[in-house]
Design a protein around this motif. Structure first.
Motif, short mmCIF file in Angstrom:
data_model
loop_
_atom_site.label_atom_id
_atom_site.label_comp_id
_atom_site.label_asym_id
_atom_site.label_seq_id
_atom_site.Cartn_x
_atom_site.Cartn_y
_atom_site.Cartn_z
N VAL A 120 24.93 -12.70 22.95
CA VAL A 120 25.91 -12.65 24.03
C VAL A 120 26.80 -13.89 23.95
O VAL A 120 26.30 -15.01 23.87
N TYR A 121 28.12 -13.66 23.96
CA TYR A 121 29.11 -14.73 23.85
C TYR A 121 30.01 -14.72 25.09
O TYR A 121 30.06 -13.73 25.82
N ASP A 122 30.76 -15.79 25.29
CA ASP A 122 31.76 -15.82 26.37
C ASP A 122 32.84 -14.80 26.11
O ASP A 122 33.24 -14.57 24.97
N ASP A 123 33.31 -14.17 27.18
CA ASP A 123 34.47 -13.30 27.15
C ASP A 123 35.62 -14.08 27.78
O ASP A 123 35.39 -15.08 28.46
N PHE A 124 36.85 -13.64 27.59
CA PHE A 124 37.99 -14.33 28.21
C PHE A 124 38.03 -14.10 29.72
O PHE A 124 38.62 -14.88 30.45
N GLU A 125 37.40 -13.03 30.21
CA GLU A 125 37.34 -12.75 31.64
C GLU A 125 36.27 -13.63 32.29
O GLU A 125 35.17 -13.76 31.74
N PRO A 126 36.54 -14.23 33.44
CA PRO A 126 35.52 -15.04 34.11
C PRO A 126 34.26 -14.23 34.40
O PRO A 126 34.34 -13.05 34.74
N TYR A 127 33.10 -14.87 34.25
CA TYR A 127 31.78 -14.29 34.53
C TYR A 127 31.44 -13.11 33.61
O TYR A 127 30.47 -12.40 33.85
N SER A 128 32.21 -12.86 32.58
CA SER A 128 32.01 -11.71 31.69
C SER A 128 31.65 -12.18 30.29
O SER A 128 31.83 -13.35 29.94
N PHE A 129 31.16 -11.23 29.47
CA PHE A 129 30.60 -11.58 28.17
C PHE A 129 30.96 -10.55 27.11
O PHE A 129 31.22 -9.39 27.43
N PHE A 130 30.94 -10.98 25.87
CA PHE A 130 31.02 -10.11 24.70
C PHE A 130 29.62 -10.06 24.11
O PHE A 130 28.92 -11.08 24.07
N PHE A 131 29.16 -8.89 23.65
CA PHE A 131 27.83 -8.80 23.04
C PHE A 131 27.92 -8.14 21.68
O PHE A 131 28.83 -7.36 21.40
N GLN A 132 26.93 -8.45 20.84
CA GLN A 132 26.81 -7.83 19.52
C GLN A 132 25.34 -7.55 19.27
O GLN A 132 24.49 -8.43 19.43
N GLU A 133 25.03 -6.32 18.88
CA GLU A 133 23.66 -5.89 18.62
C GLU A 133 23.35 -6.05 17.13
O GLU A 133 24.18 -5.75 16.28
N GLN A 134 22.13 -6.48 16.84
CA GLN A 134 21.63 -6.50 15.46
C GLN A 134 20.46 -5.52 15.38
O GLN A 134 19.56 -5.55 16.22
N THR A 135 20.51 -4.63 14.39
CA THR A 135 19.44 -3.67 14.17
C THR A 135 18.81 -3.99 12.81
O THR A 135 19.34 -4.82 12.07
N PRO A 136 17.72 -3.33 12.45
CA PRO A 136 17.17 -3.55 11.11
C PRO A 136 18.14 -3.17 9.99
O PRO A 136 17.97 -3.56 8.85
N TYR A 137 19.20 -2.42 10.31
CA TYR A 137 20.14 -1.93 9.32
C TYR A 137 21.45 -2.71 9.31
O TYR A 137 22.35 -2.38 8.57
N GLY A 138 21.56 -3.73 10.15
CA GLY A 138 22.79 -4.52 10.21
C GLY A 138 23.35 -4.55 11.63
O GLY A 138 22.64 -4.34 12.61
N THR A 139 24.64 -4.77 11.72
CA THR A 139 25.31 -4.84 13.02
C THR A 139 25.33 -3.47 13.66
O THR A 139 25.69 -2.49 13.04
N GLY A 140 24.95 -3.44 14.93
CA GLY A 140 24.96 -2.20 15.70
C GLY A 140 26.17 -2.16 16.62
O GLY A 140 27.28 -2.46 16.22
N MET A 141 25.92 -1.87 17.86
CA MET A 141 26.97 -1.74 18.85
C MET A 141 27.47 -3.12 19.29
O MET A 141 26.72 -4.09 19.31
N CYS A 142 28.73 -3.17 19.67
CA CYS A 142 29.26 -4.40 20.25
C CYS A 142 30.27 -4.00 21.32
O CYS A 142 30.78 -2.89 21.33
N GLY A 143 30.49 -4.92 22.25
CA GLY A 143 31.41 -4.62 23.34
C GLY A 143 31.36 -5.69 24.39
O GLY A 143 30.99 -6.84 24.12
N GLY A 144 31.69 -5.31 25.61
CA GLY A 144 31.74 -6.28 26.70
C GLY A 144 30.78 -5.95 27.82
O GLY A 144 30.48 -4.80 28.09
N VAL A 145 30.29 -6.99 28.46
CA VAL A 145 29.56 -6.90 29.72
C VAL A 145 30.52 -7.52 30.73
O VAL A 145 30.65 -8.74 30.82
N ILE A 146 31.23 -6.66 31.45
CA ILE A 146 32.36 -7.08 32.27
C ILE A 146 31.99 -7.01 33.75
O ILE A 146 31.46 -6.01 34.21
N LEU A 147 32.32 -8.09 34.47
CA LEU A 147 32.12 -8.11 35.92
C LEU A 147 33.32 -7.45 36.57
O LEU A 147 34.46 -7.88 36.40
N HIS A 148 33.07 -6.38 37.34
CA HIS A 148 34.11 -5.66 38.06
C HIS A 148 34.11 -6.10 39.52
O HIS A 148 33.07 -6.48 40.06
#
Length: 162
Positions: A120-148
């Motif tokens: 989980v990394y900082d997002d440009f939106e306050p209180y929000s985050f960017f995430f990246q999943e790692q699976t046994p096969y490499g990079t999985g899903m990525c996206g944002g955890v955004i506070l609405h």
């Protein structure tokens, strides 16, 4: 490998678990034509020990004995690692958001099967985050955890955006 029959199909893949054990994964998809170029359907994924699968096929061919197998369950939860500085600090200093983020992470990421780690990394939106999943096969899903609705932190909520 993909095999199909009309609109339904199955995808077969040989994968390795986090423990590096070979697993045969079969992703079944059943589709029905609803007219007007639209379809509905459902999917189901089963996972079988590849070694047991090969053994059962061999026994079945040699002795004409039918064997049955149950799909394997995936165990373990992904590790969640924060590489966030600013936004995590802001959330940690706000009790209402701290609880909301903790519950959101538990309800979403800790239930993901097949994930090794969620970073989980900082997002440009306050209180929000960017995430990246790692699976046994490499990079999985990525996206944002955004506070609405952050204008009212008591009514604010987190959502996932991929």
């Amino acid at each position: 490998m993909t095999v199909s029959d009309n609109r339904s199909f199955a995808k077969l893949a040989l994968r390795k678990t986090m423990e590096q054990v070979e697993v045969l994964e079969i992703d079944f998809t059943w589709l029905s034509d609803t007219g007007g170029g639209k379809v509905t359907g459902r999917t189901e994924i089963i996972r079988l020990s590849y070694d047991k699968f090969k053994e059962y096929v061999r026994e079945s061919r040699e002795n004409s004995i039918q064997k049955r197998m149950l799909s394997l369950e995936e165990h373990g939860r992904p590790k969640i690692e924060f590489q966030s500085r600013k936004n995590l600090k802001a959330v940690a200093e706000t009790k209402a958001l701290r609880k909301k983020l903790g519950k959101f992470m538990a309800d979403h990421f800790l239930r993901w099967k097949g994930s090794r780690q969620i970073t989980v990394y900082d997002d440009f939106e306050p209180y929000s985050f960017f995430f990246q999943e790692q699976t046994p096969y490499g990079t999985g899903m990525c996206g944002g955890v955004i506070l609405h609705s952050r204008e009212n932190l008591e009514k604010a909520y987190y959502g996932i955006h991929t």
